[in-house]
Scaffold this motif. Structure first.
Motif, short mmCIF file in Angstrom:
data_model
loop_
_atom_site.label_atom_id
_atom_site.label_comp_id
_atom_site.label_asym_id
_atom_site.label_seq_id
_atom_site.Cartn_x
_atom_site.Cartn_y
_atom_site.Cartn_z
N ASP A 1 1.28 10.62 -1.17
CA ASP A 1 0.11 10.99 -1.97
C ASP A 1 -0.95 11.71 -1.16
O ASP A 1 -1.76 12.47 -1.70
CB ASP A 1 -0.55 9.75 -2.60
CG ASP A 1 0.24 9.17 -3.76
OD1 ASP A 1 1.31 9.73 -4.11
OD2 ASP A 1 -0.20 8.14 -4.31
N PHE A 2 -0.99 11.44 0.14
CA PHE A 2 -2.03 12.02 0.99
C PHE A 2 -1.70 13.44 1.46
O PHE A 2 -2.58 14.17 1.90
CB PHE A 2 -2.29 11.15 2.23
CG PHE A 2 -2.65 9.73 1.92
CD1 PHE A 2 -3.43 9.40 0.82
CD2 PHE A 2 -2.18 8.70 2.73
CE1 PHE A 2 -3.75 8.08 0.54
CE2 PHE A 2 -2.51 7.38 2.45
CZ PHE A 2 -3.29 7.06 1.35
N TYR B 1 0.84 -1.20 0.00
CA TYR B 1 0.00 0.00 0.00
C TYR B 1 0.87 1.25 0.00
O TYR B 1 0.59 2.23 -0.67
CB TYR B 1 -0.89 -0.09 1.23
CG TYR B 1 -1.55 1.16 1.75
CD1 TYR B 1 -2.75 1.61 1.20
CD2 TYR B 1 -1.01 1.86 2.81
CE1 TYR B 1 -3.38 2.72 1.70
CE2 TYR B 1 -1.65 2.97 3.32
CZ TYR B 1 -2.84 3.41 2.76
OH TYR B 1 -3.47 4.51 3.26
N HIS C 1 1.13 7.92 3.36
CA HIS C 1 1.82 7.92 2.06
C HIS C 1 1.94 9.36 1.57
O HIS C 1 1.05 10.18 1.82
CB HIS C 1 1.01 7.08 1.06
CG HIS C 1 1.73 6.84 -0.21
ND1 HIS C 1 1.73 7.74 -1.25
CD2 HIS C 1 2.51 5.80 -0.60
CE1 HIS C 1 2.47 7.27 -2.23
NE2 HIS C 1 2.95 6.08 -1.86
N ARG D 1 -4.86 4.01 -2.58
CA ARG D 1 -4.55 5.37 -2.13
C ARG D 1 -5.58 6.36 -2.66
O ARG D 1 -5.98 7.28 -1.95
CB ARG D 1 -3.12 5.75 -2.53
CG ARG D 1 -2.07 4.92 -1.79
CD ARG D 1 -0.67 5.45 -1.95
NE ARG D 1 -0.18 5.48 -3.31
CZ ARG D 1 0.53 4.53 -3.90
NH1 ARG D 1 0.82 3.41 -3.25
NH2 ARG D 1 0.96 4.67 -5.13
N LYS E 1 -8.01 9.03 -0.65
CA LYS E 1 -8.12 10.45 -1.00
C LYS E 1 -9.58 10.83 -1.29
O LYS E 1 -10.04 11.90 -0.87
CB LYS E 1 -7.24 10.79 -2.20
CG LYS E 1 -5.75 10.75 -1.87
CD LYS E 1 -4.88 11.33 -2.96
CE LYS E 1 -4.83 10.46 -4.18
NZ LYS E 1 -3.88 10.94 -5.20
#
Length: 137
Positions: A48-49, A6, A46, A18, A22
């Motif tokens: 990306d967050f 993940y 992560h 992911r 979001k």
């Protein structure tokens, strides 16, 4: 999906996982946001967050307790220097918005400029701007 995949993989499944987190955050629904927090807490934070959480923090309507929760999540990913910028933009700018800026757009520009001053965060400017547009609608 296990934690390592993940957080570290770029497989379609990992990216979709992911993206689901979001989307829960973008929903603006308290139940969905709380579920996203639990997934992040269990699965890990992560990069990306970060733009989404940053924009959530900068958007209007988040109480100090909520900002503190977001800040704790983001702290797992950012360096100390980047964390200082995060803290400054999400507290000082938020608290002085009404007095120093004519519009949310002006305020967002100031925040994004501060983000761009950090090498670590400069690459996130576009994602933070996009997330801000979603949250400020």
């Amino acid at each position: 999906m296990n934690r390592e995949r993940y957080l570290s993989e770029s497989t379609e499944e990992a990216v979709q996982m992911r993206d689901k987190v979001k989307n829960l955050l973008y929903s603006k629904d308290n139940t969905n946001i709380e579920l996203a927090y639990q997934i992040i807490k269990g699965g890990g934070m992560h990069p990306d967050f970060v733009p989404v959480l940053w924009a959530m923090n900068l958007s209007k309507g988040h109480r100090k307790r909520e900002r503190n929760k977001i800040e704790k999540l983001v702290k797992e990913i950012l360096s100390e220097n980047a964390m200082l910028i995060f803290h400054k933009t999400t507290t000082q700018f938020l608290e002085t918005y009404l007095y120093q800026h004519e519009s949310w757009e002006d305020w967002a520009d100031v925040c994004l400029t501060a983000v761009g001053e950090s090498e670590e965060l400069a690459g996130m400017q576009a994602d933070i701007a996009l997330s801000l547009m979603i949250f400020l609608q």
